[in-house]
Design an enzyme around this catalytic site. Structure first.
Site, PDB file in Angstrom:
ATOM      1  N   LEU A 142      -5.014 -53.559 -13.899  1.00  0.00           N
ATOM      2  CA  LEU A 142      -6.081 -54.067 -13.040  1.00  0.00           C
ATOM      3  C   LEU A 142      -6.293 -53.046 -11.938  1.00  0.00           C
ATOM      4  O   LEU A 142      -5.338 -52.422 -11.462  1.00  0.00           O
ATOM      5  CB  LEU A 142      -5.699 -55.408 -12.409  1.00  0.00           C
ATOM      6  CG  LEU A 142      -5.554 -56.637 -13.313  1.00  0.00           C
ATOM      7  CD1 LEU A 142      -5.088 -57.833 -12.486  1.00  0.00           C
ATOM      8  CD2 LEU A 142      -6.853 -56.957 -14.026  1.00  0.00           C
ATOM      9  N   ASP A 143      -7.540 -52.876 -11.509  1.00  0.00           N
ATOM     10  CA  ASP A 143      -7.798 -52.005 -10.361  1.00  0.00           C
ATOM     11  C   ASP A 143      -7.034 -52.519  -9.150  1.00  0.00           C
ATOM     12  O   ASP A 143      -6.770 -53.715  -9.023  1.00  0.00           O
ATOM     13  CB  ASP A 143      -9.294 -51.967 -10.031  1.00  0.00           C
ATOM     14  CG  ASP A 143     -10.112 -51.274 -11.115  1.00  0.00           C
ATOM     15  OD1 ASP A 143      -9.528 -50.534 -11.910  1.00  0.00           O
ATOM     16  OD2 ASP A 143     -11.340 -51.504 -11.147  1.00  0.00           O
ATOM     17  N   ARG A 144      -6.735 -51.612  -8.243  1.00  0.00           N
ATOM     18  CA  ARG A 144      -5.960 -51.969  -7.050  1.00  0.00           C
ATOM     19  C   ARG A 144      -6.606 -53.100  -6.263  1.00  0.00           C
ATOM     20  O   ARG A 144      -5.925 -54.005  -5.773  1.00  0.00           O
ATOM     21  CB  ARG A 144      -5.808 -50.725  -6.173  1.00  0.00           C
ATOM     22  CG  ARG A 144      -4.941 -50.933  -4.941  1.00  0.00           C
ATOM     23  CD  ARG A 144      -4.721 -49.612  -4.245  1.00  0.00           C
ATOM     24  NE  ARG A 144      -3.890 -49.764  -3.057  1.00  0.00           N
ATOM     25  CZ  ARG A 144      -3.451 -48.762  -2.313  1.00  0.00           C
ATOM     26  NH1 ARG A 144      -3.762 -47.523  -2.644  1.00  0.00           N
ATOM     27  NH2 ARG A 144      -2.715 -48.977  -1.255  1.00  0.00           N
ATOM     28  N   ARG A 244     -17.285 -53.289 -12.944  1.00  0.00           N
ATOM     29  CA  ARG A 244     -17.866 -52.750 -11.717  1.00  0.00           C
ATOM     30  C   ARG A 244     -19.072 -51.859 -12.012  1.00  0.00           C
ATOM     31  O   ARG A 244     -20.126 -51.972 -11.349  1.00  0.00           O
ATOM     32  CB  ARG A 244     -16.803 -51.962 -10.939  1.00  0.00           C
ATOM     33  CG  ARG A 244     -15.604 -52.807 -10.556  1.00  0.00           C
ATOM     34  CD  ARG A 244     -14.415 -51.970 -10.108  1.00  0.00           C
ATOM     35  NE  ARG A 244     -14.660 -51.265  -8.860  1.00  0.00           N
ATOM     36  CZ  ARG A 244     -13.764 -50.482  -8.261  1.00  0.00           C
ATOM     37  NH1 ARG A 244     -12.562 -50.323  -8.814  1.00  0.00           N
ATOM     38  NH2 ARG A 244     -14.062 -49.889  -7.127  1.00  0.00           N
TER      39      ARG A 244
END
Length: 316
Positions: A142-144, A244
């Site tokens: 997962l992205d930060r 995104r």
């Protein structure tokens, strides 16, 4: 008599940085993130809130934009020297599911899944520190700044099975995202190919490009809030920054996205106390990696996201 050498790092000191023409226009939080590489983002925001960071001797908010000639006071923020080992604090994360082969935790926003690229450690290193001797491997990422469900394999064969499951598209990963604009369609398939590229400063980015890899996101409208919309996004492929970039390319960037969103929207929500990206992995529908039994796992929206939706409900 010769004094013994002191190999410890010198104590950090206050720094004063004069802003030049190339640095002017940046938000103070983004400036500090670049200046203080390796310092956790949460520490920098705490220093801003407490007034330890000052511009021209005055307190400022995280959305303050620097001007040429500004003097920034940077408080002592000690970083390890090159080669100095960094202690990893054991991490305790909300457990959504666990058995002998699989662990699923609810990752908070602002925490990387693993160390690297200026991050000393992430979720996986903290879990290993909390469970010494255990076999723990990330099954996906997962992205930060994305919160929510993160799968960790506790056995090698479980890891291989999870990877195969995702390659074959047998699992379903669902996210909730608050986006800018009034989303029109109740359901829409986004299929633009995505290509990775690097900015002039070496930062990783992704863009829609015909030379990119196939990507497929299914978007379902959940609720409209005037100038904003709450969406559900189902990943059918797992490309970097897929949701995104697909949403930004559709003209509806995610609120708080510092790579593909707008400063104007980010500044507005920062003033409301919302200092993250509104993207949350809330639902996993997967077969168990060993038994094949169907699992349906959920993580509720974090309080910060619920609070901003409540604010929009009353002000949209």
């Amino acid at each position: 008599m010769r004094k013994p050498e002191n190999n410890k790092n010198p104590a950090p000191t206050v720094r004063f940085v004069q802003i030049d023409v190339e640095q002017a226009g940046q938000r103070i939080d983004n400036f500090l993130l670049r200046l203080c590489k390796g310092v956790p983002k949460s520490h920098l925001y705490k220093a801003l809130r407490s007034g330890e960071v000052r511009v021209n001797k005055g307190r400022i908010g995280a959305d303050y934009r620097l001007a040429q000639g500004d003097t920034v006071r940077v408080p002592p923020l000690r970083l390890p020297q090159a080669g100095e080992p960094r202690a990893v604090p054991p991490g305790v994360f909300p457990i959504i599911f666990e058995d002998e082969s699989l662990l699923v935790v609810n990752k908070p926003a602002g925490v990387a899944v693993h160390g690297g690229s200026g991050v000393a450690f992430g979720v996986i290193e903290q879990l290993r520190a909390a469970r010494p001797g255990a076999t723990l491997e990330l099954a996906h990422r997962l992205d930060r700044e994305t919160s929510g469900l993160l799968m960790v394999a506790k056995q090698r064969r479980a890891l291989l099975a999870l990877h195969q499951m995702m390659r074959e598209g047998r699992g379903r990963k669902h996210y909730q995202a608050l986006v800018v604009g009034d989303w029109v369609n109740d359901k829409q398939h986004l299929r633009q190919p995505l290509l990775k590229w690097l900015t002039a400063t070496g930062e990783r980015r992704v863009k829609v490009d015909r030379e990119g890899k196939e990507a497929h996101t299914i978007i379902t409208l959940r609720k409209r809030y005037g100038r904003f919309s709450l969406l559900e996004a189902e990943l059918r492929t797992g490309r970097t920054h897929q949701i995104r970039v697909h949403l930004a390319a559709a003209g509806h960037p995610i609120v708080g996205d510092d790579k593909y969103g707008t400063d104007e929207v980010r500044d507005r929500f920062t003033r409301l106390g919302f200092n993250r990206m509104f993207l949350h992995a809330f639902l996993l529908e997967i077969p168990h990696p060993l038994s094949g039994e169907g699992l349906v796992l959920q993580a509720e929206l974090p309080p910060a996201c619920e609070q901003i939706l409540d604010w929009l409900e009353h002000h949209s």
